[in-house]
Enzyme design. Structure first.
Site, PDB file in Angstrom:
ATOM      1  N   LYS A 152       0.821  -1.220   0.000  1.00  0.00           N
ATOM      2  CA  LYS A 152       0.000   0.000   0.000  1.00  0.00           C
ATOM      3  C   LYS A 152       0.847   1.258   0.000  1.00  0.00           C
ATOM      4  O   LYS A 152       0.453   2.284  -0.537  1.00  0.00           O
ATOM      5  CB  LYS A 152      -0.975   0.006   1.173  1.00  0.00           C
ATOM      6  CG  LYS A 152      -0.330  -0.092   2.534  1.00  0.00           C
ATOM      7  CD  LYS A 152      -1.367  -0.251   3.643  1.00  0.00           C
ATOM      8  CE  LYS A 152      -0.689  -0.570   4.966  1.00  0.00           C
ATOM      9  NZ  LYS A 152      -0.179  -1.958   5.022  1.00  0.00           N
TER      10      LYS A 152
ATOM     11  N   ASP B  62      -2.018   3.869   8.202  1.00  0.00           N
ATOM     12  CA  ASP B  62      -2.353   2.675   7.408  1.00  0.00           C
ATOM     13  C   ASP B  62      -3.709   2.852   6.722  1.00  0.00           C
ATOM     14  O   ASP B  62      -3.847   2.580   5.520  1.00  0.00           O
ATOM     15  CB  ASP B  62      -2.380   1.457   8.352  1.00  0.00           C
ATOM     16  CG  ASP B  62      -2.820   0.177   7.673  1.00  0.00           C
ATOM     17  OD1 ASP B  62      -1.968  -0.481   7.060  1.00  0.00           O
ATOM     18  OD2 ASP B  62      -4.022  -0.153   7.757  1.00  0.00           O
TER      19      ASP B  62
ATOM     20  N   LYS C 218      -4.869   3.260   2.527  1.00  0.00           N
ATOM     21  CA  LYS C 218      -5.897   2.406   1.918  1.00  0.00           C
ATOM     22  C   LYS C 218      -7.080   3.251   1.432  1.00  0.00           C
ATOM     23  O   LYS C 218      -7.691   2.945   0.408  1.00  0.00           O
ATOM     24  CB  LYS C 218      -6.363   1.357   2.929  1.00  0.00           C
ATOM     25  CG  LYS C 218      -5.266   0.339   3.272  1.00  0.00           C
ATOM     26  CD  LYS C 218      -5.652  -0.498   4.489  1.00  0.00           C
ATOM     27  CE  LYS C 218      -4.609  -1.564   4.801  1.00  0.00           C
ATOM     28  NZ  LYS C 218      -4.878  -2.222   6.108  1.00  0.00           N
TER      29      LYS C 218
END
Lengths: 381, 381
Positions: free
Chosen positions: A87, A183, A187
């Site tokens: 990612k 994180d 995404k």
């Protein structure tokens, strides 16, 4: 068309096992560590893959930015299809990688970079072909969901729940990427990029940490609103712009998200034609993420080589999306957006009028200067 | 490769609108009724489609069995790819249609035949490539979910909730296909066929009607077990066989299924590698089902023409799957499987030991002879 995998760590080895067992042989695996079980398949020299004309699919599972970018961009430039579970890479170089894929007439796929084992990005991309997406939203981080679930169901404190997540291997020793939202921000950016054919940067995603969330906040939210909380990433379509943000979010107890337990994920799209579609499953782990990487590789091997195209540049405007917020702070601020305030001891419990996401995040910066322990959450529905 | 749609009813016209708007022109639509807005695209003669070599994708949205089978089998025999939203056709002729597709080197797709707008069958098929599915399970009928949700949330009686579903157009004037489980049985059979590469017939799916479910059952289940209920289709993998059944099912209130409201659907697969994946959305309706039909057509148009193959014949054995059951009846039966019994007035409220699905459905047939009002539900988790 033969396959190679870059990196034989958790995800790379998971994908390798899945592919081998399912009868899709992997010709080469790149890793600098020894792996006797790989025999001649193992190489530590990327040129063995780059210069092998039989290899048409290169899957990157190294992580990080610099080596992965060097390898992936060389593979695309050599006319190889690329799959990635990274990612960080996909978010950081979204535009460059898509331009490079387009210039070389190949595809780049990265379903496993958001949602782990959930075929989220893959299905989102399929929907975009003939629907207009107005919102993507979801639980995209298993660690923070595990913490919230443990606080809500098992009456744990944040610190204890985090410690258990670390013990179980869900959270890193330094949990910042999970609990501070980095994180989820990546995404969310990648999801918004597919939904709206754009290239949002990680820095454009307004992100509020879950770190300051306390059991007393949960109790207040339960007693005052009869609701519960999840940590959600959002990408919304406005008139001519998109908003992208990550926030603790107050939701009804009978919503689907409120019943996503442990470290599971659930991500949803809202389309003008199809309505709401939601996708639930394991958001991380060797086998879920490994099989998601493998599935993208198999799609290409079976002939689904739809090309990738450079995205447009849609403006990010976090002032264009409005919602109500809950705030808990001791900061004494002139805040013109308050709808109601409770004061319990020295603590203000505030519900705002509908204000913009950017206004709330700016106000939060000021609040945190006065009370570093301040917390806020958006209201969903 | 150009497209044709057979039938311009609810689903066919929905797919036509979606495709046209998204820039995928439909060359021909077959319908016997006049539709001025279709101009020269409309034909009432199937040969105009069959003999048109430009048309490579034929989507069937007529419904029923005889005309649809005649058209679809001719299209496959002529080497055209086929897409269908017709669960009756796909379930009844599953083996024949796949054999015909294989013999002619084409693909047959039918995502919209189960789950409406949810890309369920499509994702299930993708998973099967490299995972071993052990269970498929889900809410596959919007009408019965609407009825249960109205009973649970709004404290309605079954008959009142059904009348409202009929008023809203969710249920037919004759609601038997929905409330007696026939609709779910077909979708369950098709799901099991993909999951286990077999060809289960509708008759092999043991189905217990929701018709006898009462508010008093709900109250008992709530007070005694602290749980709630949904109407679920199941396909489970046993050692060398599969079990397929449709049953009212008692589930925890904090399960995802228990929080699927109104006429929405949620269907899940359980894979050895990926774990549980769940898919949620609108299970019926012009646009959700229409876009699902359109998506299958676009997949083929974009080159994803993976061939369809004749399935194996896996034995159906509903004696191989065991669970506990709740029974409410006035029938006075010697039943060796009882674990506990309450008697309230003349009514027995029974919980069984773990017994096989076939044993329960056989016992139910006997109970219904004595008390046509008897009800049972399986326990999930």
């Amino acid at each position: 068309m033969k396959m190679a995998i870059l990196g034989f760590g958790v995800v790379g080895s998971g994908a390798y096992e899945v592919l081998t067992k399912a009868g899709y042989p992997v010709k080469r695996v790149l890793d600098i560590r020894p792996h006797a079980e790989l025999g001649d398949v193992l190489t530590s020299n990327f040129d063995d893959i780059l210069n092998d004309d039989e290899i048409g699919i290169v899957a990157e599972a190294i992580g990080g930015l610099s080596a992965s970018y060097a390898f992936v961009s060389k593979a695309l430039a050599a006319g190889k299809h690329v799959v990635s579970s990274n990612k960080h890479l996909v978010c950081h170089y979204y535009k460059e990688l898509h331009e490079l894929a387009q210039a070389n007439g190949v595809t780049i796929r990265f379903t496993s970079s958001a949602g782990g084992g959930i075929p989220w990005l893959f299905n989102l991309k399929r929907c975009v072909r003939c629907d207009r997406i107005t919102k993507v939203m979801g639980i995209m981080n298993g660690t923070t969901n595990f913490i919230l679930d443990a606080m809500i169901r098992d009456n744990r404190r944040f610190a204890d729940a985090l410690a258990e997540a670390q013990k179980l291997g869900y959270a890193e020793a330094n949990p910042s990427a999970d609990i501070d939202g980095n994180d989820v921000a990546r995404k969310t950016a990648i999801s918004a990029n597919i939904a709206y054919n754009t290239a949002v940067s990680e820095q454009e995603v307004l992100t509020f940490s879950l770190r300051n969330f306390k059991k007393t906040d949960l109790e207040y939210i339960d007693q005052k609103f009869g609701k519960t909380i999840r940590y959600l990433g959002y990408g919304t379509k406005n008139d001519g712009s998109v908003s992208v943000f990550v926030e603790p979010t107050i939701i009804p107890k009978d919503s689907l998200e409120a019943n996503v337990n442990k470290n599971n994920n659930m991500i949803s799209l809202f389309g003008d034609v199809v309505g709401r579609l939601s996708f639930y499953g394991q958001g991380a782990g060797k086998y879920p993420t490994g099989i998601a990487l493998a599935q993208d590789m198999i799609d290409i091997a079976e002939g689904d080589t739809a090309l990738s195209y450079a995205p447009d540049a849609v403006e990010v405007d976090n002032g264009a999306c409005k919602r109500k917020y809950f705030i808990r702070t001791t900061a004494d601020m002139p805040f013109e957006f308050y709808d109601s305030v409770d004061k319990i001891d020295d603590v203000y419990y505030i519900v705002t009028k509908e204000i913009s996401v950017s206004a709330m995040h700016e106000a939060a910066d000021l609040m945190l200067e006065q009370d570093a322990d301040s917390f806020f959450a958006g209201f969903e529905y």
